[in-house]
Write an enzyme that holds these catalytic residues in place. Structure first.
Site, PDB file in Angstrom:
ATOM      1  N   ASN A 237       0.845  -1.201   0.000  1.00 59.10           N
ATOM      2  CA  ASN A 237       0.000   0.000   0.000  1.00 59.10           C
ATOM      3  C   ASN A 237       0.873   1.241   0.000  1.00 59.10           C
ATOM      4  O   ASN A 237       2.099   1.152   0.000  1.00 59.10           O
ATOM      5  CB  ASN A 237      -0.964  -0.026   1.194  1.00 59.10           C
ATOM      6  CG  ASN A 237      -0.201  -0.110   2.507  1.00 59.10           C
ATOM      7  OD1 ASN A 237       0.553   0.780   2.857  1.00 59.10           O
ATOM      8  ND2 ASN A 237      -0.376  -1.228   3.229  1.00 59.10           N
ATOM      9  N   ASP A 307      -4.665  -6.160   4.907  1.00 54.31           N
ATOM     10  CA  ASP A 307      -5.842  -6.855   5.426  1.00 54.31           C
ATOM     11  C   ASP A 307      -5.935  -8.265   4.847  1.00 54.31           C
ATOM     12  O   ASP A 307      -6.474  -9.162   5.472  1.00 54.31           O
ATOM     13  CB  ASP A 307      -7.104  -6.060   5.083  1.00 54.31           C
ATOM     14  CG  ASP A 307      -7.152  -4.763   5.878  1.00 54.31           C
ATOM     15  OD1 ASP A 307      -6.704  -4.769   7.046  1.00 54.31           O
ATOM     16  OD2 ASP A 307      -7.597  -3.737   5.325  1.00 54.31           O
ATOM     17  N   LYS A 317       8.145 -17.477 -10.415  1.00 55.21           N
ATOM     18  CA  LYS A 317       7.492 -16.295 -10.997  1.00 55.21           C
ATOM     19  C   LYS A 317       6.303 -16.734 -11.856  1.00 55.21           C
ATOM     20  O   LYS A 317       6.440 -17.650 -12.681  1.00 55.21           O
ATOM     21  CB  LYS A 317       8.511 -15.519 -11.844  1.00 55.21           C
ATOM     22  CG  LYS A 317       7.961 -14.221 -12.357  1.00 55.21           C
ATOM     23  CD  LYS A 317       8.959 -13.463 -13.199  1.00 55.21           C
ATOM     24  CE  LYS A 317       8.269 -12.279 -13.835  1.00 55.21           C
ATOM     25  NZ  LYS A 317       9.054 -11.703 -14.911  1.00 55.21           N
ATOM     26  N   ASP A 334      -5.174  -9.554  12.610  1.00 52.51           N
ATOM     27  CA  ASP A 334      -5.138  -8.145  13.025  1.00 52.51           C
ATOM     28  C   ASP A 334      -4.156  -8.007  14.200  1.00 52.51           C
ATOM     29  O   ASP A 334      -4.415  -8.510  15.296  1.00 52.51           O
ATOM     30  CB  ASP A 334      -6.549  -7.694  13.428  1.00 52.51           C
ATOM     31  CG  ASP A 334      -6.611  -6.190  13.606  1.00 52.51           C
ATOM     32  OD1 ASP A 334      -5.760  -5.634  14.336  1.00 52.51           O
ATOM     33  OD2 ASP A 334      -7.500  -5.557  13.012  1.00 52.51           O
ATOM     34  N   ILE A 335      -3.027  -7.356  13.941  1.00 56.70           N
ATOM     35  CA  ILE A 335      -1.964  -7.273  14.961  1.00 56.70           C
ATOM     36  C   ILE A 335      -2.444  -6.474  16.174  1.00 56.70           C
ATOM     37  O   ILE A 335      -2.295  -6.893  17.324  1.00 56.70           O
ATOM     38  CB  ILE A 335      -0.687  -6.631  14.375  1.00 56.70           C
ATOM     39  CG1 ILE A 335      -0.183  -7.472  13.194  1.00 56.70           C
ATOM     40  CG2 ILE A 335       0.391  -6.490  15.443  1.00 56.70           C
ATOM     41  CD1 ILE A 335       0.972  -6.837  12.427  1.00 56.70           C
ATOM     42  N   PHE A 351      -4.431   3.400  14.781  1.00 58.91           N
ATOM     43  CA  PHE A 351      -4.693   4.431  13.781  1.00 58.91           C
ATOM     44  C   PHE A 351      -5.857   3.971  12.913  1.00 58.91           C
ATOM     45  O   PHE A 351      -6.107   2.770  12.776  1.00 58.91           O
ATOM     46  CB  PHE A 351      -3.464   4.676  12.912  1.00 58.91           C
ATOM     47  CG  PHE A 351      -2.512   5.663  13.523  1.00 58.91           C
ATOM     48  CD1 PHE A 351      -2.451   6.961  13.069  1.00 58.91           C
ATOM     49  CD2 PHE A 351      -1.685   5.283  14.573  1.00 58.91           C
ATOM     50  CE1 PHE A 351      -1.587   7.881  13.634  1.00 58.91           C
ATOM     51  CE2 PHE A 351      -0.814   6.191  15.147  1.00 58.91           C
ATOM     52  CZ  PHE A 351      -0.761   7.501  14.673  1.00 58.91           C
ATOM     53  N   LYS A 365     -14.273   1.651  15.485  1.00 58.17           N
ATOM     54  CA  LYS A 365     -12.983   0.927  15.407  1.00 58.17           C
ATOM     55  C   LYS A 365     -12.378   0.747  16.791  1.00 58.17           C
ATOM     56  O   LYS A 365     -11.821  -0.288  17.113  1.00 58.17           O
ATOM     57  CB  LYS A 365     -12.024   1.673  14.482  1.00 58.17           C
ATOM     58  CG  LYS A 365     -10.780   0.881  14.192  1.00 58.17           C
ATOM     59  CD  LYS A 365     -10.226   1.132  12.818  1.00 58.17           C
ATOM     60  CE  LYS A 365     -11.138   0.618  11.734  1.00 58.17           C
ATOM     61  NZ  LYS A 365     -10.617   0.820  10.388  1.00 58.17           N
ATOM     62  N   LYS A 369     -11.670  -3.046  18.051  1.00 58.29           N
ATOM     63  CA  LYS A 369     -10.295  -3.505  18.285  1.00 58.29           C
ATOM     64  C   LYS A 369     -10.007  -3.649  19.783  1.00 58.29           C
ATOM     65  O   LYS A 369      -9.005  -4.242  20.166  1.00 58.29           O
ATOM     66  CB  LYS A 369      -9.299  -2.512  17.683  1.00 58.29           C
ATOM     67  CG  LYS A 369      -9.510  -2.255  16.192  1.00 58.29           C
ATOM     68  CD  LYS A 369      -8.420  -2.833  15.353  1.00 58.29           C
ATOM     69  CE  LYS A 369      -8.656  -2.489  13.895  1.00 58.29           C
ATOM     70  NZ  LYS A 369      -7.732  -3.188  13.005  1.00 58.29           N
TER      71      LYS A 369
HETATM   72  O1  C5P Z   1      -8.886  -2.230  10.500  1.00 58.77           O
HETATM   73  P1  C5P Z   1      -7.990  -1.127  10.044  1.00 58.77           P
HETATM   74  O2  C5P Z   1      -6.896  -1.612   9.109  1.00 58.77           O
HETATM   75  O3  C5P Z   1      -8.696   0.065   9.524  1.00 58.77           O
HETATM   76  O4  C5P Z   1      -7.298  -0.640  11.387  1.00 58.77           O
HETATM   77  C1  C5P Z   1      -6.178   0.172  11.418  1.00 58.77           C
HETATM   78  C2  C5P Z   1      -5.413  -0.059  12.691  1.00 58.77           C
HETATM   79  O5  C5P Z   1      -5.273  -1.467  12.901  1.00 58.77           O
HETATM   80  C3  C5P Z   1      -4.008   0.469  12.605  1.00 58.77           C
HETATM   81  O6  C5P Z   1      -3.607   0.839  13.919  1.00 58.77           O
HETATM   82  C4  C5P Z   1      -3.203  -0.726  12.102  1.00 58.77           C
HETATM   83  O7  C5P Z   1      -1.844  -0.636  12.492  1.00 58.77           O
HETATM   84  C5  C5P Z   1      -3.923  -1.868  12.773  1.00 58.77           C
HETATM   85  N1  C5P Z   1      -3.917  -3.126  12.015  1.00 58.77           N
HETATM   86  C6  C5P Z   1      -3.199  -4.197  12.484  1.00 58.77           C
HETATM   87  N2  C5P Z   1      -3.194  -5.387  11.831  1.00 58.77           N
HETATM   88  C7  C5P Z   1      -3.914  -5.545  10.685  1.00 58.77           C
HETATM   89  C8  C5P Z   1      -4.660  -4.463  10.184  1.00 58.77           C
HETATM   90  C9  C5P Z   1      -4.641  -3.266  10.874  1.00 58.77           C
HETATM   91  O8  C5P Z   1      -2.544  -4.052  13.516  1.00 58.77           O
HETATM   92  N3  C5P Z   1      -3.875  -6.713  10.062  1.00 58.77           N
END
Ligand code: C5P
Length: 438
Positions: A237, A307, A317, A334-335, A351, A365, A369
């Site tokens: 991205n 995501d 390749k 989701d970390i 964020f 959010k 989260k």
């Molecule tokens: O769900 P979204 O991507 O909008 O959320 C953004 C927040 O979640 C950011 O703080 C990003 O670092 C964290 N995030 C994460 N792991 C993911 C996707 C988003 O930690 N796979």
């Protein structure tokens, strides 16, 4: 509405230990010392030989150092050693002409006075407020912070006379750094070793930081991730990492011990911040979890983590064909949400790059989260990504605050100030809760 998150467990548990080494060559923890003026008092103990290394490290951190030795110190190290290392004259005793008022001049010159090693006798004389040698007089005349690094035999350290003297100095606001425990020059084992020079330098440096997060361990994720499609292609991205790097720098300025887990970006590591580089979301998760295991008080997820990732990256390749191709994607863990569910958990900040109703999305959010604070920024029309400025809407349980558009550096400082306030609230209410339920 009350959040169901677990309470923040970690308060200022211990001094951070990330400065002594690490993955990045920029790891110094000494960056607040540049151009600072330090009077180093050396009193007469065997640890005085370590003070030479202390001067070398301080000079390496671009501080100016003037050494004042007690007469006893000269039994252990020669004045010339300190003179050569500091590049300044060394003061040993009163000059012939006392009207020169060296003690006052040195006291005015100093931004900090550190006595290392501080022997039992020196501590006793400082506690009494004596001014019968130059070092004691400088300590008495100085209006700047005074720190002492005790070094002595373990029985002398434990003696009630020394305990009382140290208690008195502490009550007067003198910083007492150490001593460490271990084997002593006299062959005994116990408390009384002077702290290592690198640790003393780090503490001096920290004493010049802005301080709101002094002693707090902060973990920041930043930048994009790259999810391989095949050996030469990836999904990624537009994140530049600028905001996350600015947040890491601001947290370090505020005195925190900062580790930055960074996706691939073209940015210099912020001074004093330990940087761990990763590529994929899976590697980022692994690095973050390893840091949590080492101890972390605040987690700030500023990375733009993928995501989805290719479900089965090709080993070779992928060859171009005439027909359309499908790429199967699978969701990425989701970390941030994983960190917020971990135990013990740090204070969590996420964020959110959003279009549309920022407030509503940010609230949603934060709840989904399970984090204390969300920093949301509008990305309608490409705003936010890869720009040098940004704006943020901060949302926490029961409150919100708008940070107006400004440079990411300034914005990061404001964000860190706000995080420090919320973190202090969270740890205080946690402490109160513990007291009430005790
Ligand atoms: O769900 P979204 O991507 O909008 O959320 C953004 C927040 O979640 C950011 O703080 C990003 O670092 C964290 N995030 C994460 N792991 C993911 C996707 C988003 O930690 N796979």
């Amino acid at each position: 509405m009350a959040s169901r998150r677990a309470p923040v467990k970690s308060a200022r548990r211990q001094r951070p230990g990330v400065f002594a080494g690490g993955a990045s060559g920029t790891l110094t923890g000494m960056e607040f010392l540049a151009q600072k003026q330090i009077v180093l008092g050396v009193s007469g103990g065997i640890a005085a030989y370590k003070s030479a290394e202390l001067v070398r490290l301080l000079k390496g951190a671009a501080a100016r150092v003037r050494v004042v030795m007690t007469p006893a110190a000269r039994e252990f190290v020669g004045a010339r050693t300190f003179q050569a290392l500091s590049g300044e004259p060394v003061w040993c005793e009163w000059g012939d002409d006392r009207t020169a008022m060296e003690h006052i001049e040195l006291a005015r010159w100093a931004d900090r006075v550190l006595v290392a090693p501080a022997t039992a006798d020196t501590l006793a004389r400082l506690a009494q407020g004596r001014a019968d040698d130059l070092l004691a007089a400088v300590c008495l005349a100085s209006e700047r912070p005074l720190a002492v690094a005790p070094a002595m035999n373990q029985a002398m350290w434990r003696n009630p006379a020394t305990v009382d003297n140290v208690g008195l100095l502490r009550r007067r606001g003198v910083e007492v750094w150490g001593p460490a425990e271990g084997e002593q020059a006299c062959g005994e084992v116990g408390p009384g070793r002077m702290l290592e020079p690198a640790e003393l330098v780090r503490r001096l440096s920290d004493s010049f930081s802005r301080g709101a997060l002094a002693g707090v361990r902060v973990l920041v994720s930043a930048g994009p991730t790259r999810e391989p499609v095949d050996p030469v292609r990836y999904l990624s991205n537009r994140s530049s990492g600028k905001m996350g790097y600015a947040v890491a720098a601001a947290a370090r300025e505020a005195g925190a011990a900062v580790t930055l887990v960074s996706g691939p970006v073209a940015l210099e590591p912020p001074p004093g911040v330990r940087v761990l580089r990763v590529e994929t979301a899976a590697a980022m998760l692994e690095a973050v979890q390893a840091q949590l295991a080492e101890g972390c008080d605040i987690y700030i997820g500023a990375a733009a983590v993928a995501d989805y990732r290719p479900a089965a990256p090709a080993a070779d390749k992928i060859k171009k064909k005439a027909e359309a191709m499908q790429l199967a994607l699978e969701p990425v863990t989701d970390i941030l949400a994983t960190v917020a569910r971990s135990e013990p958990r740090p204070f969590c900040v996420g964020f959110a790059a959003e279009t549309g109703d920022l407030m509503a999305w940010a609230q949603r959010k934060r709840m989904s989260k399970g984090v204390e604070l969300i920093a949301a920024n509008p990305v309608d029309g490409g705003r936010g990504f890869d720009h040098d400025d940004n704006e943020l809407l901060l949302v926490w349980e029961g409150g919100s605050k708008r940070l107006e558009r400004t440079s990411k550096t300034r914005l990061a400082r404001q964000l860190v100030d706000e995080i420090a306030v919320r973190y202090a609230d969270a740890t205080t209410s946690q402490g109160n809760h513990a007291e009430h339920s005790a």
